[in-house]
Design an enzyme around this catalytic site. Sequence first.
Site, PDB file in Angstrom:
ATOM      1  N   HIS A  62       0.838  -1.201   0.000  1.00 16.47           N
ATOM      2  CA  HIS A  62       0.000   0.000   0.000  1.00 16.47           C
ATOM      3  C   HIS A  62       0.874   1.254   0.000  1.00 16.47           C
ATOM      4  O   HIS A  62       0.702   2.159  -0.830  1.00 16.47           O
ATOM      5  CB  HIS A  62      -0.906  -0.035   1.231  1.00 16.47           C
ATOM      6  N   GLU A  63       1.830   1.302   0.929  1.00 12.99           N
ATOM      7  CA  GLU A  63       2.689   2.478   1.030  1.00 12.99           C
ATOM      8  C   GLU A  63       3.670   2.559  -0.130  1.00 12.99           C
ATOM      9  O   GLU A  63       4.017   3.651  -0.591  1.00 12.99           O
ATOM     10  CB  GLU A  63       3.435   2.470   2.363  1.00 12.99           C
ATOM     11  N   HIS A  66       1.945   4.279  -2.989  1.00 10.58           N
ATOM     12  CA  HIS A  66       1.971   5.738  -2.830  1.00 10.58           C
ATOM     13  C   HIS A  66       3.317   6.299  -3.278  1.00 10.58           C
ATOM     14  O   HIS A  66       3.386   7.268  -4.042  1.00 10.58           O
ATOM     15  CB  HIS A  66       1.750   6.114  -1.363  1.00 10.58           C
TER      16      HIS A  66
END
Length: 269
Positions: A62-63, A66
């Site tokens: 997820h990170e 980003h």
Amino acid sequence: MTATDERTRPRSAGHNRVSNVFWVLLAVFGASGYLVWDHFGNVRFGVFLFVISGWLVSLCLHEYAHARTALHSGDIGVGVRGYLTLNPLKYTHPVYSFLLPVVFIIIGGIALPGGAVFIDRGRIRKRGQHSLISAAGPAINALFAVACLLPLGAGWLDSAPTEFAAALGYLGALEVIATVLNLVPIPGLDGYGIIEPWLSYQTRRAFAPFAPYGMMAIFVLLWTPSLNQWFFTDIVGGVLGWFGNAGGYAAVGQELFRFWHANLLGYGG
């Protein structure tokens, strides 16, 4: 190649190298899945390890999404800050974005990644790019959810051990929760980050002080019985309904995961 190139090349390569921490998480995820499948040892503890390690793997991805999207949008500093190594220890707030979400899952079954990577927004010019950076994280959770739930809905695991299918269903349910909650347009969550670039300066400035408390606000709201029932039964249960009996597997998986606690959420089935 210049001397400067020689000095900087190893550091640049290191910025993109997958960390040993992530490989360990991935190994635990795979090994615990095998142990659950093979009924080796304490199956319930195996389900716990499988779900927690799988959730942590999805947090890292997820990170990373980003950071990778920010890199291609103009923030070249994400590599230096270690965000491309998938190492959660490099996050801006490891406790807030790594430890607390795990605690939330254990005590309440609420899956919510927090803001973890610092993006230099000043290097990104287009509003659409800002929105895409925020949307990249929830997109990973959505893909992870589909990867977990599609085999259940398609019947590919009908002959698999029930415990493994249940663990996969519960992990998929957590990914659904994370996707939906992250898209809520509350400051501090990715949903707000998607729309923030399109708001006026005055509006953004007014909401900015509330950003650090967005995740906690969601957690508190979901302890309200009526909201809890609506969210988990109608919203999450409705999404799981798209994948056949995935909701039933998720409910069993939750029981196996939280062997010390009764099932309170009830995803339906």
